[in-house]
Design an enzyme around this catalytic site. Structure first.
Site, mmCIF file in Angstrom:
data_model
loop_
_atom_site.group_PDB
_atom_site.id
_atom_site.type_symbol
_atom_site.label_atom_id
_atom_site.label_comp_id
_atom_site.label_asym_id
_atom_site.label_seq_id
_atom_site.Cartn_x
_atom_site.Cartn_y
_atom_site.Cartn_z
ATOM 1 N N TYR A 113 0.782 -1.172 -0.064
ATOM 2 C CA TYR A 113 -0.077 0.238 -0.057
ATOM 3 C C TYR A 113 0.945 1.255 -0.099
ATOM 4 O O TYR A 113 1.831 1.324 0.858
ATOM 5 C CB TYR A 113 -1.049 -0.174 1.187
ATOM 6 C CG TYR A 113 -1.545 1.440 1.587
ATOM 7 C CD1 TYR A 113 -2.711 1.756 0.582
ATOM 8 C CD2 TYR A 113 -1.180 2.446 2.149
ATOM 9 C CE1 TYR A 113 -3.407 2.929 0.724
ATOM 10 C CE2 TYR A 113 -1.699 3.764 2.016
ATOM 11 C CZ TYR A 113 -2.906 3.828 1.602
ATOM 12 O OH TYR A 113 -3.461 5.090 1.541
ATOM 13 N N CYS A 114 0.413 2.185 -1.004
ATOM 14 C CA CYS A 114 0.851 3.585 -0.848
ATOM 15 C C CYS A 114 -0.030 4.410 -1.242
ATOM 16 O O CYS A 114 -1.354 4.026 -1.674
ATOM 17 C CB CYS A 114 2.275 3.670 -1.575
ATOM 18 S SG CYS A 114 1.879 3.654 -3.493
ATOM 19 N N ASP A 115 -0.070 5.830 -1.004
ATOM 20 C CA ASP A 115 -1.180 6.630 -1.137
ATOM 21 C C ASP A 115 -1.671 6.721 -2.561
ATOM 22 O O ASP A 115 -2.881 6.605 -2.931
ATOM 23 C CB ASP A 115 -0.602 8.244 -0.823
ATOM 24 C CG ASP A 115 -0.882 8.469 0.643
ATOM 25 O OD1 ASP A 115 -1.455 7.531 1.216
ATOM 26 O OD2 ASP A 115 -0.330 9.334 1.117
ATOM 27 N N GLY A 168 -0.320 4.627 -5.343
ATOM 28 C CA GLY A 168 -0.257 3.347 -5.976
ATOM 29 C C GLY A 168 1.083 3.300 -6.787
ATOM 30 O O GLY A 168 1.491 2.283 -7.409
#
Length: 96
Positions: free
Chosen positions: A70-72, A74
């Site tokens: 997960y990251c803000d 993508g």
């Protein structure tokens, strides 16, 4: 440039898909995680491994689990996914 077929990049959008065999890895920097913590259902396991430590830490994780990156936005999770796939890790997907 890494050339992977599109079907190699698997995304999970439904939080109900996350179970005891799947865990989310928050790969954002520690500063980003502190400013905007990832908050999900209490039963969802989230671990923190910043993207710059993922290459060395991923091989230590349980190989029987599916790890969702997960990251803000993508972008970083996609780059890390491609790197891990290239190095033979098939138990990784992107969490959106």
């Amino acid at each position: 440039m890494i050339n992977y077929k599109k079907e190699k990049i698997v995304k999970e959008k439904n939080i109900l898909c996350v179970n005891k065999n799947k865990c989310i890895i928050d790969i954002r920097s520690i500063d980003e995680q502190e400013k905007k913590p990832l908050k999900l259902n209490n039963n969802i396991k989230i671990i923190s491994i910043p993207f710059y430590k993922l290459k060395t830490h991923f091989k230590k994780l349980d190989k029987n689990k599916i790890w969702l990156l997960y990251c803000d936005n993508g972008l970083m999770s996609r780059l890390q996914l491609l790197y891990l796939l290239k190095h033979g890790f098939n138990n990784v997907k992107i969490y959106e």
